[in-house]
Design a protein around this motif. Structure first.
Motif, PDB file in Angstrom:
ATOM      1  N   ARG A   1      41.046 -11.898 -72.470  1.00 28.49           N
ATOM      2  CA  ARG A   1      39.918 -11.535 -71.617  1.00 28.49           C
ATOM      3  C   ARG A   1      40.017 -10.038 -71.348  1.00 28.49           C
ATOM      4  O   ARG A   1      41.029  -9.553 -70.848  1.00 28.49           O
ATOM      5  N   ILE A   2      38.946  -9.312 -71.664  1.00 27.02           N
ATOM      6  CA  ILE A   2      38.896  -7.866 -71.481  1.00 27.02           C
ATOM      7  C   ILE A   2      38.098  -7.578 -70.205  1.00 27.02           C
ATOM      8  O   ILE A   2      36.965  -8.036 -70.060  1.00 27.02           O
ATOM      9  N   PHE A   3      38.682  -6.807 -69.292  1.00 25.92           N
ATOM     10  CA  PHE A   3      38.058  -6.486 -68.014  1.00 25.92           C
ATOM     11  C   PHE A   3      37.489  -5.072 -68.035  1.00 25.92           C
ATOM     12  O   PHE A   3      38.074  -4.161 -68.616  1.00 25.92           O
ATOM     13  N   SER A   4      36.341  -4.921 -67.379  1.00 26.67           N
ATOM     14  CA  SER A   4      35.659  -3.622 -67.258  1.00 26.67           C
ATOM     15  C   SER A   4      35.236  -3.429 -65.809  1.00 26.67           C
ATOM     16  O   SER A   4      34.856  -4.385 -65.134  1.00 26.67           O
ATOM     17  N   ILE A   5      35.257  -2.182 -65.362  1.00 30.92           N
ATOM     18  CA  ILE A   5      34.775  -1.861 -64.024  1.00 30.92           C
ATOM     19  C   ILE A   5      33.252  -1.739 -64.070  1.00 30.92           C
ATOM     20  O   ILE A   5      32.683  -1.249 -65.053  1.00 30.92           O
ATOM     21  N   THR A   6      32.591  -2.207 -63.028  1.00 31.31           N
ATOM     22  CA  THR A   6      31.128  -2.130 -62.934  1.00 31.31           C
ATOM     23  C   THR A   6      30.729  -0.905 -62.102  1.00 31.31           C
ATOM     24  O   THR A   6      31.584  -0.236 -61.511  1.00 31.31           O
ATOM     25  N   THR A   7      29.431  -0.657 -62.041  1.00 28.18           N
ATOM     26  CA  THR A   7      28.925   0.411 -61.182  1.00 28.18           C
ATOM     27  C   THR A   7      29.294   0.132 -59.727  1.00 28.18           C
ATOM     28  O   THR A   7      29.701   1.035 -58.988  1.00 28.18           O
ATOM     29  N   GLN A   8      29.182  -1.125 -59.329  1.00 29.97           N
ATOM     30  CA  GLN A   8      29.574  -1.517 -57.968  1.00 29.97           C
ATOM     31  C   GLN A   8      31.076  -1.304 -57.762  1.00 29.97           C
ATOM     32  O   GLN A   8      31.504  -0.883 -56.687  1.00 29.97           O
ATOM     33  N   GLY A   9      31.868  -1.553 -58.791  1.00 31.50           N
ATOM     34  CA  GLY A   9      33.306  -1.320 -58.706  1.00 31.50           C
ATOM     35  C   GLY A   9      33.627   0.155 -58.517  1.00 31.50           C
ATOM     36  O   GLY A   9      34.532   0.518 -57.757  1.00 31.50           O
ATOM     37  N   LYS A  10      32.880   1.021 -59.203  1.00 37.76           N
ATOM     38  CA  LYS A  10      33.091   2.462 -59.037  1.00 37.76           C
ATOM     39  C   LYS A  10      32.704   2.917 -57.633  1.00 37.76           C
ATOM     40  O   LYS A  10      33.375   3.763 -57.047  1.00 37.76           O
ATOM     41  N   ALA A  11      31.632   2.346 -57.091  1.00 41.50           N
ATOM     42  CA  ALA A  11      31.240   2.672 -55.712  1.00 41.50           C
ATOM     43  C   ALA A  11      32.306   2.190 -54.736  1.00 41.50           C
ATOM     44  O   ALA A  11      32.645   2.888 -53.770  1.00 41.50           O
ATOM     45  N   CYS A  12      32.857   1.013 -54.987  1.00 42.68           N
ATOM     46  CA  CYS A  12      33.932   0.481 -54.150  1.00 42.68           C
ATOM     47  C   CYS A  12      35.147   1.398 -54.207  1.00 42.68           C
ATOM     48  O   CYS A  12      35.780   1.675 -53.182  1.00 42.68           O
ATOM     49  N   LEU A  13      35.470   1.892 -55.394  1.00 38.69           N
ATOM     50  CA  LEU A  13      36.606   2.804 -55.546  1.00 38.69           C
ATOM     51  C   LEU A  13      36.383   4.086 -54.746  1.00 38.69           C
ATOM     52  O   LEU A  13      37.313   4.590 -54.098  1.00 38.69           O
ATOM     53  N   ALA A  14      35.166   4.600 -54.744  1.00 33.90           N
ATOM     54  CA  ALA A  14      34.850   5.786 -53.939  1.00 33.90           C
ATOM     55  C   ALA A  14      35.039   5.486 -52.448  1.00 33.90           C
ATOM     56  O   ALA A  14      35.573   6.321 -51.707  1.00 33.90           O
ATOM     57  N   ASN A  15      34.638   4.293 -52.022  1.00 37.70           N
ATOM     58  CA  ASN A  15      34.857   3.898 -50.624  1.00 37.70           C
ATOM     59  C   ASN A  15      36.344   3.818 -50.305  1.00 37.70           C
ATOM     60  O   ASN A  15      36.764   4.191 -49.201  1.00 37.70           O
ATOM     61  N   TRP A  16      37.141   3.319 -51.256  1.00 39.13           N
ATOM     62  CA  TRP A  16      38.594   3.258 -51.043  1.00 39.13           C
ATOM     63  C   TRP A  16      39.165   4.647 -50.791  1.00 39.13           C
ATOM     64  O   TRP A  16      40.062   4.816 -49.970  1.00 39.13           O
ATOM     65  N   SER A  17      38.660   5.636 -51.486  1.00 33.03           N
ATOM     66  CA  SER A  17      39.158   6.999 -51.306  1.00 33.03           C
ATOM     67  C   SER A  17      38.969   7.453 -49.870  1.00 33.03           C
ATOM     68  O   SER A  17      39.885   8.012 -49.248  1.00 33.03           O
ATOM     69  N   VAL A  18      37.794   7.197 -49.327  1.00 34.39           N
ATOM     70  CA  VAL A  18      37.507   7.579 -47.944  1.00 34.39           C
ATOM     71  C   VAL A  18      38.382   6.785 -46.977  1.00 34.39           C
ATOM     72  O   VAL A  18      39.011   7.337 -46.065  1.00 34.39           O
TER      73      VAL A  18
END
Length: 125
Positions: free
Chosen positions: A86-103
């Protein structure tokens, strides 16, 4: 160095922040299968003394996928193991979540630095 005691204060029960770590690995390294993700997670200093729990990581991947942070697809090509991956990919929502994690982590870091200073003052009295 920790004082030997059976207590959460030694960090044993702290979440190893798998969600932002998985999101970051996929954002930087591209699509990956679970074993490759486990290998990358295992390179983190936090896991120096113990390997990441594969069952827990796969459970977390499934949870993140159902939350829309990741997508996955089966890679049916034979790599010699005979098993599809199973190959996993980050979604646009995942990238937004990652930006929130930074804050959020920046804010927590500020709080933790202040708390460490308070603790050091308190124990040195």
């Amino acid at each position: 160095m920790f004082i030997d005691m059976n207590c959460p204060c030694q960090g044993k029960n702290l979440d190893k922040m798998l969600q932002p770590l998985i999101l970051c690995i996929l954002a930087e390294g591209g699509d990956m299968h679970g074993f490759a993700l486990l290998r990358e997670i295992g390179k983190m200093e936090r896991f120096a003394d113990s390997k990441p729990d594969a069952t827990g990581v796969y459970r977390y991947l499934k949870k993140m996928e159902s939350s829309g942070l990741l997508t996955s697809k089966w890679d049916m090509e034979d790599d010699g193991s005979g098993n599809p991956k199973r190959i996993f990919s980050i979604t646009t929502q995942g990238k937004a979540c990652l930006a929130n994690w930074s804050v959020a982590l920046y804010d927590y870091n500020q709080y933790i630095d202040s708390l460490i200073d308070m603790i050091n003052k308190a124990v040195s009295k």
